[in-house]
Design a protein around this motif. Structure first.
Motif, mmCIF file in Angstrom:
data_model
loop_
_atom_site.group_PDB
_atom_site.id
_atom_site.type_symbol
_atom_site.label_atom_id
_atom_site.label_comp_id
_atom_site.label_asym_id
_atom_site.label_seq_id
_atom_site.Cartn_x
_atom_site.Cartn_y
_atom_site.Cartn_z
ATOM 1 N N VAL A 34 38.520 34.441 36.885
ATOM 2 C CA VAL A 34 37.331 33.586 37.404
ATOM 3 C C VAL A 34 35.887 33.415 36.650
ATOM 4 O O VAL A 34 35.516 34.278 35.728
ATOM 5 C CB VAL A 34 36.960 34.198 38.881
ATOM 6 C CG1 VAL A 34 35.760 33.761 39.336
ATOM 7 C CG2 VAL A 34 37.839 34.465 39.703
ATOM 8 N N ASN A 40 34.885 22.714 38.855
ATOM 9 C CA ASN A 40 34.258 22.037 39.755
ATOM 10 C C ASN A 40 34.091 20.576 39.173
ATOM 11 O O ASN A 40 34.099 19.508 40.001
ATOM 12 C CB ASN A 40 32.982 22.704 40.122
ATOM 13 C CG ASN A 40 32.245 21.833 41.312
ATOM 14 O OD1 ASN A 40 32.709 21.376 41.899
ATOM 15 N ND2 ASN A 40 30.908 21.853 40.812
ATOM 16 N N ARG A 88 43.641 25.566 34.249
ATOM 17 C CA ARG A 88 42.389 25.592 34.409
ATOM 18 C C ARG A 88 42.011 24.687 35.418
ATOM 19 O O ARG A 88 42.246 23.586 35.334
ATOM 20 C CB ARG A 88 41.383 25.660 33.270
ATOM 21 C CG ARG A 88 41.752 26.665 32.083
ATOM 22 C CD ARG A 88 40.778 26.374 30.906
ATOM 23 N NE ARG A 88 39.580 27.141 30.971
ATOM 24 C CZ ARG A 88 38.391 26.684 31.557
ATOM 25 N NH1 ARG A 88 38.216 25.427 31.609
ATOM 26 N NH2 ARG A 88 37.445 27.181 31.498
ATOM 27 N N ALA A 133 39.973 29.811 37.540
ATOM 28 C CA ALA A 133 38.979 28.951 38.441
ATOM 29 C C ALA A 133 37.574 29.033 38.027
ATOM 30 O O ALA A 133 36.942 30.055 37.887
ATOM 31 C CB ALA A 133 39.015 29.681 40.158
ATOM 32 N N GLY A 153 39.554 29.376 44.965
ATOM 33 C CA GLY A 153 38.430 30.202 44.591
ATOM 34 C C GLY A 153 37.011 30.025 45.618
ATOM 35 O O GLY A 153 36.717 29.208 46.235
ATOM 36 N N SER A 213 44.918 35.817 37.975
ATOM 37 C CA SER A 213 43.731 35.078 38.077
ATOM 38 C C SER A 213 42.578 35.402 37.482
ATOM 39 O O SER A 213 42.403 36.652 37.034
ATOM 40 C CB SER A 213 43.248 34.939 39.612
ATOM 41 O OG SER A 213 44.221 34.406 40.602
ATOM 42 N N VAL A 259 39.580 35.036 44.373
ATOM 43 C CA VAL A 259 40.712 33.912 44.351
ATOM 44 C C VAL A 259 41.786 34.224 45.641
ATOM 45 O O VAL A 259 41.975 35.467 45.465
ATOM 46 C CB VAL A 259 41.494 33.593 43.278
ATOM 47 C CG1 VAL A 259 42.404 32.701 43.321
ATOM 48 C CG2 VAL A 259 40.527 33.261 42.042
ATOM 49 N N PHE A 292 45.459 24.074 43.876
ATOM 50 C CA PHE A 292 44.384 24.926 43.278
ATOM 51 C C PHE A 292 43.016 24.385 43.269
ATOM 52 O O PHE A 292 42.954 23.269 43.157
ATOM 53 C CB PHE A 292 45.051 25.321 41.820
ATOM 54 C CG PHE A 292 46.226 26.058 41.672
ATOM 55 C CD1 PHE A 292 46.355 27.256 41.402
ATOM 56 C CD2 PHE A 292 47.511 25.147 41.689
ATOM 57 C CE1 PHE A 292 47.486 27.698 41.057
ATOM 58 C CE2 PHE A 292 48.615 25.713 41.583
ATOM 59 C CZ PHE A 292 48.891 27.138 41.147
ATOM 60 N N TRP A 293 42.267 25.330 43.878
ATOM 61 C CA TRP A 293 40.745 24.972 44.021
ATOM 62 C C TRP A 293 39.922 25.631 42.847
ATOM 63 O O TRP A 293 40.493 26.781 42.524
ATOM 64 C CB TRP A 293 40.213 25.271 45.274
ATOM 65 C CG TRP A 293 40.820 24.498 46.596
ATOM 66 C CD1 TRP A 293 41.723 23.479 46.341
ATOM 67 C CD2 TRP A 293 40.759 24.814 47.838
ATOM 68 N NE1 TRP A 293 41.947 22.723 47.602
ATOM 69 C CE2 TRP A 293 41.345 23.723 48.611
ATOM 70 C CE3 TRP A 293 40.019 25.845 48.704
ATOM 71 C CZ2 TRP A 293 41.419 23.663 50.029
ATOM 72 C CZ3 TRP A 293 39.822 25.785 49.944
ATOM 73 C CH2 TRP A 293 40.677 24.654 50.363
ATOM 74 N N PRO A 294 38.558 24.977 42.364
ATOM 75 C CA PRO A 294 37.843 25.831 41.212
ATOM 76 C C PRO A 294 37.323 27.004 42.214
ATOM 77 O O PRO A 294 37.591 27.536 43.203
ATOM 78 C CB PRO A 294 37.101 24.704 41.282
ATOM 79 C CG PRO A 294 36.822 23.686 42.292
ATOM 80 C CD PRO A 294 38.245 23.851 42.881
ATOM 81 N N GLU A 295 36.391 27.688 41.222
ATOM 82 C CA GLU A 295 35.763 28.860 41.792
ATOM 83 C C GLU A 295 34.579 28.524 42.778
ATOM 84 O O GLU A 295 33.828 27.634 42.774
ATOM 85 C CB GLU A 295 34.890 29.435 40.387
ATOM 86 C CG GLU A 295 33.957 30.608 40.763
ATOM 87 C CD GLU A 295 33.105 30.785 39.619
ATOM 88 O OE1 GLU A 295 32.385 31.834 39.794
ATOM 89 O OE2 GLU A 295 33.187 30.006 38.667
ATOM 90 N N THR A 350 39.272 20.278 33.511
ATOM 91 C CA THR A 350 40.473 20.848 34.479
ATOM 92 C C THR A 350 41.956 20.291 33.876
ATOM 93 O O THR A 350 41.916 18.889 33.327
ATOM 94 C CB THR A 350 40.427 20.080 35.766
ATOM 95 O OG1 THR A 350 39.464 20.746 36.501
ATOM 96 C CG2 THR A 350 41.715 20.312 36.429
#
Length: 433
Positions: free
Chosen positions: A301, A360, A357, A325, A203, A299, A232, A169-172, A364
């Protein structure tokens, strides 16, 4: 005279009910007035006291705020009675205190029984990354190669950060160019998913060209008619980019679009990108295929987790868990990231869904169905890690009262405001005579 004194005693109860109901009504107005900004409702003050939040399963965050205002009004009324007794030796009952105490005890201990006897099952190992990309570099093409290299460095070891890792999972908006709309970046991300051998929930930005087919070949080749989305995506090993993606439904005014741009063109300088983002129109769920089961990811955002209705819509659509994200770099090194996380705690309890969650640079972690923070990463550190997510079997596929009926308690509070106002007016009129 006794009748008047009796009425005055009950006047305090009407004030307590009226104040708590009016507070809820005002918090609800904040969710839509001037596009809505329901940041930090009173209920978030209890984010680290899950026992006080369980009533949100039935009443939503509104019930928690109501309980807190009601209890404080009761304590205030009781304090007034104590002062009256100390000064005038005048004894009187304080019904608002006892009613408020009953509300708190009832919502706390009765609702807490719902969270007892959990039957937890392992869901998956989720790899996450906190890339720590400075906000002033995210959209600067000079740093694009460096950012992509950082994402690779943090993503490729992800499968080795814990046991049974099944998704990354990547952030926004972590990528420097649109994932949908730039063929080169799509190829790069699909290659990364293959190399990591993990599905990636990314994201990223989407660009749609309504009148043309195919992806834009150059990051600089966008037209004024293109539609931009904060989204996402799901990138699958072997299969590539999933054809559907979730787009943010509630945009940030003056952050992602300019309200009334044609009327106030000068305000466009406040938006960090050229042009406005477009809002998504549905709580589209992304499927994650696990061993013998498919979990649908709902999701949210950025600050969408501050809006109870958005998470509820995703839950009603069939979400098995929530993924938030966010680009927490906007907050700097302040307490805003932790404040933001408190909203996710409420969404978890309201819907009885776990919340993952990924930020960046700050907050997290993941939260279980009962609002307990199970695990988290150090803030403002660049790193990759993993969480072992689990869920309560009793709530798999089940909807809470709040998820089924939504903001019913808000309308009850509006009714109580009217009723308490009428009764209070009658008591005051009788006292005046």
């Amino acid at each position: 005279r006794r009748a008047v004194e009796s009425d005055n005693r009950w006047m305090g109860l009407m004030l307590a009910f009226g104040a708590a109901s009016a507070w809820v009504a005002l918090e609800w107005i904040r969710t839509w007035f001037l596009t809505g900004f329901p940041w930090l409702p009173l209920a978030t003050s209890q984010w680290n006291r899950p026992i006080l939040l369980q009533g949100a399963t039935v009443f939503g965050q509104w019930g928690v705020s109501f309980m807190l205002v009601m209890f404080n009004a009761g304590v205030a009324g009781y304090t007034v009675r104590i002062v009256e007794w100390a000064r005038e030796k005048k004894k009187s009952y304080c019904p608002e205190f006892y009613v408020a105490l009953s509300v708190m005890v009832g919502m706390t201990f009765f609702m807490a029984r719902i969270s007892a006897g959990q039957q937890r099952e392992e869901l998956m190992g989720a790899a996450v990354m906190q890339p720590l990309i400075p906000q002033d570099q995210k959209w600067d093409s000079k740093f694009a190669r460096e950012i992509m290299g950082r994402i690779e460095d943090l993503s490729l070891p992800a499968r080795h950060t814990g046991r049974n890792i099944q998704a990354l999972f990547w952030p926004e908006a972590v990528l420097p160019y649109p994932l949908k709309g730039d063929a080169r970046l799509r190829t790069w991300s699909e290659g990364l998913a293959n190399e990591a051998n993990l599905p990636i929930f990314a994201g990223a930005i989407a660009v749609e060209r309504p009148e043309e087919n195919g992806d834009v070949q150059s990051p600089l080749g966008y037209d004024d008619g293109d539609l931009w989305y904060n989204s996402v995506f799901l990138v699958r090993p072997e299969w590539g980019l999933y054809p559907k993606y979730y787009s943010k439904r509630h945009l940030v005014p003056f952050g992602e679009y300019v309200p009334l741009r044609s009327v106030f063109p000068w305000a466009a300088k406040a938006v960090p990108l050229d042009g406005d983002f477009s809002p998504g129109d549905s709580p589209l769920l992304l499927p994650l295929d696990l061993e013998g089961k498919t979990v649908k990811i709902g999701s949210l955002v950025c600050y969408e987790d501050a809006f109870p209705g958005l998470a509820r819509e995703s839950n009603l659509a069939g979400a098995g868990m929530f993924f938030v994200a966010t680009n927490s770099a906007w907050y700097g090194r302040s307490g805003a990231a932790a404040q933001h996380m408190a909203h996710s705690v409420l969404r978890a309890v309201e819907n009885r869904r776990i919340v993952l969650r990924v930020g960046n640079d700050a907050w997290t972690g993941w939260i279980n169905e009962y609002g307990q923070v199970v695990d988290e990463l150090p803030q403002w550190e660049q790193l990759a890690a993993s969480f072992q997510l689990s869920r309560d079997r009793d709530w798999v596929g089940q909807l809470t009262v709040y998820a089924r009926y939504g903001d019913w308690f808000v309308w009850a509070c509006w009714g109580m405001v009217v009723v308490c106002g009428v009764i209070g007016w009658r008591i005051k009129t009788t006292d005046g005579h």
